[in-house]
Design a protein around this motif. Structure first.
Motif, mmCIF file in Angstrom:
data_model
loop_
_atom_site.group_PDB
_atom_site.id
_atom_site.type_symbol
_atom_site.label_atom_id
_atom_site.label_comp_id
_atom_site.label_asym_id
_atom_site.label_seq_id
_atom_site.Cartn_x
_atom_site.Cartn_y
_atom_site.Cartn_z
ATOM 1 N N ASP A 1 -65.986 62.727 -45.198
ATOM 2 C CA ASP A 1 -67.309 61.649 -44.194
ATOM 3 C C ASP A 1 -66.597 60.580 -44.007
ATOM 4 O O ASP A 1 -65.662 60.415 -44.254
ATOM 5 C CB ASP A 1 -68.116 62.403 -44.544
ATOM 6 N N ASP A 2 -66.780 60.535 -43.026
ATOM 7 C CA ASP A 2 -66.709 58.645 -43.110
ATOM 8 C C ASP A 2 -67.096 57.230 -44.363
ATOM 9 O O ASP A 2 -66.114 56.879 -44.311
ATOM 10 C CB ASP A 2 -67.902 57.763 -41.997
ATOM 11 N N ASN A 3 -68.362 58.181 -44.863
ATOM 12 C CA ASN A 3 -67.905 57.246 -46.742
ATOM 13 C C ASN A 3 -67.092 57.178 -47.331
ATOM 14 O O ASN A 3 -66.587 56.715 -47.885
ATOM 15 C CB ASN A 3 -69.332 58.226 -46.866
ATOM 16 N N GLU A 4 -66.587 58.381 -47.227
ATOM 17 C CA GLU A 4 -65.139 58.834 -48.193
ATOM 18 C C GLU A 4 -64.087 57.768 -47.803
ATOM 19 O O GLU A 4 -63.087 57.531 -48.089
ATOM 20 C CB GLU A 4 -64.419 60.781 -48.353
ATOM 21 N N ALA A 5 -64.346 58.319 -45.883
ATOM 22 C CA ALA A 5 -62.991 57.305 -45.750
ATOM 23 C C ALA A 5 -63.345 56.189 -45.258
ATOM 24 O O ALA A 5 -61.845 55.013 -46.191
ATOM 25 C CB ALA A 5 -62.740 57.806 -44.241
ATOM 26 N N GLY A 6 -64.035 54.909 -45.718
ATOM 27 C CA GLY A 6 -64.343 54.652 -46.098
ATOM 28 C C GLY A 6 -64.433 53.551 -47.447
ATOM 29 O O GLY A 6 -63.021 52.550 -47.624
ATOM 30 N N GLU A 7 -64.151 55.063 -48.344
ATOM 31 C CA GLU A 7 -64.148 54.339 -49.389
ATOM 32 C C GLU A 7 -62.484 54.522 -49.968
ATOM 33 O O GLU A 7 -62.105 53.358 -50.571
ATOM 34 C CB GLU A 7 -64.737 55.147 -51.002
ATOM 35 N N ARG A 8 -61.447 55.119 -49.184
ATOM 36 C CA ARG A 8 -60.403 55.218 -49.637
ATOM 37 C C ARG A 8 -59.712 54.229 -49.089
ATOM 38 O O ARG A 8 -59.175 53.432 -49.825
ATOM 39 C CB ARG A 8 -59.742 56.691 -48.463
ATOM 40 N N ARG A 9 -59.871 53.549 -47.439
ATOM 41 C CA ARG A 9 -59.844 52.567 -47.013
ATOM 42 C C ARG A 9 -59.407 51.418 -48.040
ATOM 43 O O ARG A 9 -59.235 50.172 -48.013
ATOM 44 C CB ARG A 9 -60.698 52.232 -45.767
ATOM 45 N N GLY A 10 -61.212 51.377 -48.813
ATOM 46 C CA GLY A 10 -61.454 50.121 -49.768
ATOM 47 C C GLY A 10 -60.667 50.175 -50.999
ATOM 48 O O GLY A 10 -60.326 49.707 -50.696
ATOM 49 N N MET A 11 -60.176 51.769 -51.777
ATOM 50 C CA MET A 11 -59.724 51.724 -52.497
ATOM 51 C C MET A 11 -57.562 51.317 -52.188
ATOM 52 O O MET A 11 -57.104 50.632 -52.731
ATOM 53 C CB MET A 11 -59.400 53.052 -53.231
ATOM 54 N N GLU A 12 -57.533 51.563 -50.914
ATOM 55 C CA GLU A 12 -56.231 51.073 -50.403
ATOM 56 C C GLU A 12 -55.883 49.375 -50.957
ATOM 57 O O GLU A 12 -54.681 49.200 -51.056
ATOM 58 C CB GLU A 12 -55.403 51.586 -49.417
ATOM 59 N N LEU A 13 -57.334 48.531 -49.746
ATOM 60 C CA LEU A 13 -56.908 47.492 -50.058
ATOM 61 C C LEU A 13 -57.204 47.050 -51.168
ATOM 62 O O LEU A 13 -55.888 46.251 -51.471
ATOM 63 C CB LEU A 13 -58.324 46.782 -49.240
ATOM 64 N N ALA A 14 -57.662 47.495 -52.085
ATOM 65 C CA ALA A 14 -57.090 47.239 -53.708
ATOM 66 C C ALA A 14 -56.651 47.768 -54.306
ATOM 67 O O ALA A 14 -55.838 46.232 -54.766
ATOM 68 C CB ALA A 14 -58.669 47.400 -54.986
#
Length: 89
Positions: free
Chosen positions: A17-30
């Motif tokens: 879902d969109d929340n999981e996609a956003g979390e993945r992008r955040g983890m990639e940024l971190a």
């Protein structure tokens, strides 16, 4: 790790879902910020400070509510200097 033919389950990267996609992008940024920090800690801190200011502006000055801990002095100073309306605690 499960292998299906020549495809491993770690090769499948489909967001549920969109929340999981956003979390993945955040983890990639971190992860990227950690890589920068390993090479140049000051640059990484500057990037984080700038990111905090940009997020605060995008959220109408309410980003601080989402931080787990107080921002660094640099971020605090940058938020105050940016005119975001946030004053040092």
């Amino acid at each position: 790790m499960t292998t299906f033919g020549q495809l491993e389950d770690t090769d499948i990267d489909i967001a549920i879902d969109d929340n999981e996609a956003g979390e993945r992008r955040g983890m990639e940024l971190a992860a990227r910020i950690r890589m920068v920090a390993a090479q140049d800690p000051e640059l990484a801190q500057d990037l984080v400070d700038e990111l905090i200011v940009a997020l605060d502006k995008a959220m109408g000055g309410t980003f601080r509510e989402y931080l787990d801990q107080e921002p660094s002095d640099g971020a605090e100073r940058t938020l105050t200097d940016s005119g975001s309306g946030i004053s040092p605690a």
